[in-house]
Write an enzyme that holds these catalytic residues in place. Structure first.
Site, PDB file in Angstrom:
ATOM      1  N   CYS A   6       0.827  -1.197   0.000  1.00 18.58           N
ATOM      2  CA  CYS A   6       0.000   0.000   0.000  1.00 18.58           C
ATOM      3  C   CYS A   6       0.869   1.258   0.000  1.00 18.58           C
ATOM      4  O   CYS A   6       2.036   1.235   0.388  1.00 18.58           O
ATOM      5  CB  CYS A   6      -0.910  -0.008   1.224  1.00 18.58           C
ATOM      6  SG  CYS A   6      -2.410   0.980   1.022  1.00 18.58           S
ATOM      7  N   ASP A  56      -6.809  -3.418  11.015  1.00 18.84           N
ATOM      8  CA  ASP A  56      -5.655  -2.548  11.186  1.00 18.84           C
ATOM      9  C   ASP A  56      -5.541  -2.149  12.653  1.00 18.84           C
ATOM     10  O   ASP A  56      -6.436  -2.421  13.455  1.00 18.84           O
ATOM     11  CB  ASP A  56      -5.811  -1.298  10.302  1.00 18.84           C
ATOM     12  CG  ASP A  56      -4.500  -0.589  10.021  1.00 18.84           C
ATOM     13  OD1 ASP A  56      -3.461  -0.995  10.581  1.00 18.84           O
ATOM     14  OD2 ASP A  56      -4.510   0.381   9.241  1.00 18.84           O
TER      15      ASP A  56
END
Length: 203
Positions: free
Chosen positions: A8, A124
């Site tokens: 990412c 996350d």
């Protein structure tokens, strides 16, 4: 088990192609204006053209307006990762190629995560300052319980030296890395990316 690997915070074509060559299955392009890894619209379109259908392209957004979501898909980024305060209806409007990023640190978080629609979720780590990309490790024990019921992307503080343990502990469908393979925010370190992929594939 073959674990998917998403890198990412991609901001350039060169980094995108290097990550694909290293073995990444997915690339995350961050469209949040406050992100240190924000990708320019022109760069996002160029990345989409360069990688074609070789990998999954994911647009990372935080409470983005519908016009931005439409523009993201128009430039060739098919998947959307919702990382803000979006609700169920916001996600449902984008399915099937979308999923919610969640912080799972309590039993209540766990129960709430399992109620979200869609096939996939991203777990996350939580901080007060940023919705993600902090380098903090998620709660792997709770993430593993989510992964028992759903297809989970595990994010948060993953690096070449801990991703194998994370995969063995959580058994996610995929792992998501940003700061753990960077030379600087938005600039990938190819050696770190390759080490991350090797470690993950060896788990």
């Amino acid at each position: 088990m073959t674990v998917e690997i998403k890198v990412c915070g991609i901001t350039t074509v060169d980094d995108a192609l290097a990550c694909v060559q290293a073995g990444a299955n997915a690339l995350g392009l961050n469209f949040w204006p406050r992100s240190k890894r924000r990708v320019a619209w022109e760069a996002a379109e160029a990345i989409a053209r360069a990688v074609g259908d070789d990998v999954r392209l994911v647009g990372v957004v935080v409470d983005a307006p519908p016009t931005d979501l439409a523009r993201i898909r128009a430039v060739g980024v098919s998947w959307i990762q919702l990382h803000g305060d979006e609700g169920r209806a916001d996600l449902e409007a984008l399915l099937p190629d979308a999923y919610k990023a969640l912080h799972v640190e309590t039993e209540a978080d766990l129960e709430g995560a399992l109620r979200w629609p869609g096939d996939e979720l991203l777990v996350d780590a939580r901080t007060a300052e940023l919705p993600g990309g902090t380098g903090r490790t998620a709660d792997w024990a709770l993430a593993a319980r989510v992964a028992e019921a759903r297809s989970v992307w595990l994010a948060g503080g993953l690096r070449p030296d801990n991703v194998a343990v994370a995969v063995d502990s959580v058994r996610p469908m995929g792992v998501d890395v940003a700061s753990g393979v960077e030379a600087a925010p938005g600039v990938k370190d190819r050696a770190k990316v390759e080490a991350f992929v090797r470690a993950c594939r060896g788990a």
